[in-house]
Design an enzyme around this catalytic site. Structure first.
Site, short mmCIF file in Angstrom:
data_model
loop_
_atom_site.label_atom_id
_atom_site.label_comp_id
_atom_site.label_asym_id
_atom_site.label_seq_id
_atom_site.Cartn_x
_atom_site.Cartn_y
_atom_site.Cartn_z
CB SER A 47 3.35 1.97 5.85
OG SER A 47 2.05 1.75 6.31
CG HIS A 55 -0.42 0.26 2.52
ND1 HIS A 55 -0.20 -0.73 3.45
CD2 HIS A 55 -0.02 1.40 3.11
CE1 HIS A 55 0.29 -0.21 4.55
NE2 HIS A 55 0.41 1.10 4.37
CG ASP A 58 -0.19 -4.01 2.71
OD1 ASP A 58 0.43 -3.46 1.78
OD2 ASP A 58 -0.89 -3.38 3.52
#
Length: 384
Positions: A224, A116, A146
């Protein structure tokens, strides 16, 4: 207003440039004193003890924190992305910016991050801890897990691969560190513990992400793709999401275990995607004590060839030179799927997780219930 917990990916979309800089000023004050006062002060006031060294005295715990940072920070990168969107009303193009984190995983320039972080990116740039920035190529990604792999053409002496640990044997209460670029502030280290193991959350594709590590180490947008580290500065997971009602850290963060990453990354580098087995079972109804109801089977799929039955059936009709495929439903039909190779299936996510452990071409034994009778059916998996 409902009080729902939101699962927020840690990637950060930036509209404007935000810079935060902290300055610490020290100022020495000098006060003129009469010689007589100085002499009096020397007699009446005890001397303060002088430190033998100007360096701060650090505790063993602080030294351990510093070691983790100094070892791992050289391997953690900042990832900046640009996306292009079209305004559906005025048909104008708008450029968006994003920021995330990543880890150097080899001397060839491969960078690990979340899928993402680079989703829909037209431009991806990677900045090393040295400050050098390189354009990055997207080598492969898997949105369901992911996980993504990038590649930069940087000199090997600038690339410091992050040591990999293991995610089996982790213990709740174990000390961990999150390292990354929250809010674009590169090289930020936070510390916490493993709060729980084997957590499940809904991923961005709607599919359940299982066996995640939960931690209270502070994570925020921009973390992230950054590593979750053990006290030996080894990566045991990759930070992926936080649970929050405000969009900011609330002490509940999640990381993908490194063992799963180690399995997926070689496939992404070799194929650009995960080579998944195909079964052809499209949809399930709710679980009961008999298993999960098979609602739909794709025609010509491994499930169809194995003779499995679903609630929804396809019929092919020919009218002249035209061929029509129609769907018919009969709630009394359809098998209940109870197990795969003896592993119980209690939900669609269970089934998908079990099947993901196989390769195309392998044969599995399905335990089904049909008309109240338990049966064993063999199914050879195809390639998705």
């Amino acid at each position: 207003m409902t009080n729902k917990r939101l699962l927020v990916p840690l990637a950060w979309v930036v509209v404007g440039a935000i810079a935060a800089t902290a300055y610490i000023h020290r100022q020495e004050l000098e006060t003129p004193v009469m010689a007589q006062s100085l002499a009096t002060s020397a007699v009446s006031s005890p001397k303060l003890p002088q430190s033998a060294s100007p360096k701060a005295v650090l505790t063993p715990e602080e030294l351990a924190n510093i070691r983790v940072y100094e070892v791992a920070n050289r391997s953690v990168v900042n990832i900046d992305t640009q996306t292009e969107q079209v305004d559906p009303v005025f048909m104008r193009r708008r450029v968006g910016q994003g920021s995330g984190s990543g880890s150097v995983i080899d001397k060839q320039g491969h960078i690990l991050t979340n899928a993402h972080v680079i989703e829909d990116a037209r431009v991806v740039e990677v900045t090393l801890s040295s400050g050098q920035t390189y354009p990055a190529e997207i080598i492969g990604q898997d949105r369901e897990h992911d996980i993504a792999v990038l590649k930069i053409n940087a000199p090997s002496d600038e690339l410091v691969p992050l040591p990999l640990g293991k995610s089996e044997g982790l213990r709740v209460g174990q000390q961990v560190y999150a390292l990354g670029n929250p809010f674009g502030l590169e090289g930020t280290l936070t510390k916490g513990i493993i709060s729980s193991l084997n957590r499940s959350i809904e991923g961005r594709t709607g599919r359940e992400m299982k066996s995640l590590i939960q931690t209270d180490a502070a994570m925020n947008p921009g973390n992230s793709g950054g590593p979750l580290l053990d006290s030996g500065a080894r990566m045991i997971g990759m930070n992926v999401a936080i649970a929050t009602r405000t969009g900011q850290n609330t002490g509940v963060g999640f990381a993908i275990p490194v063992n799963r990453i180690a399995t997926i990354v070689p496939e992404l580098i070799e194929h650009g995607r995960i080579v998944r087995p195909d079964h052809g079972i499209v949809l399930f109804r709710e679980y009961t004590d008999r298993g999960v109801k098979i609602e739909l089977i794709r025609p010509g799929s491994p499930a169809a060839e194995a003779g499995l039955q679903a609630i929804v059936q396809f019929e092919t009709l020919r009218k002249g030179n035209m061929i029509y495929r129609t769907r018919t439903s009969d709630v009394t039909r359809g098998d209940w799927l109870a197990a795969v190779d003896g592993k119980p299936v209690e939900s669609a996510s269970d089934f998908l997780a079990i099947i993901d452990g196989y390769k195309p071409g392998q044969t599995v034994t399905l335990t089904i219930v049909r008309d109240g009778q338990e049966k064993q059916i063999k199914m050879t998996l195809g390639e998705a």
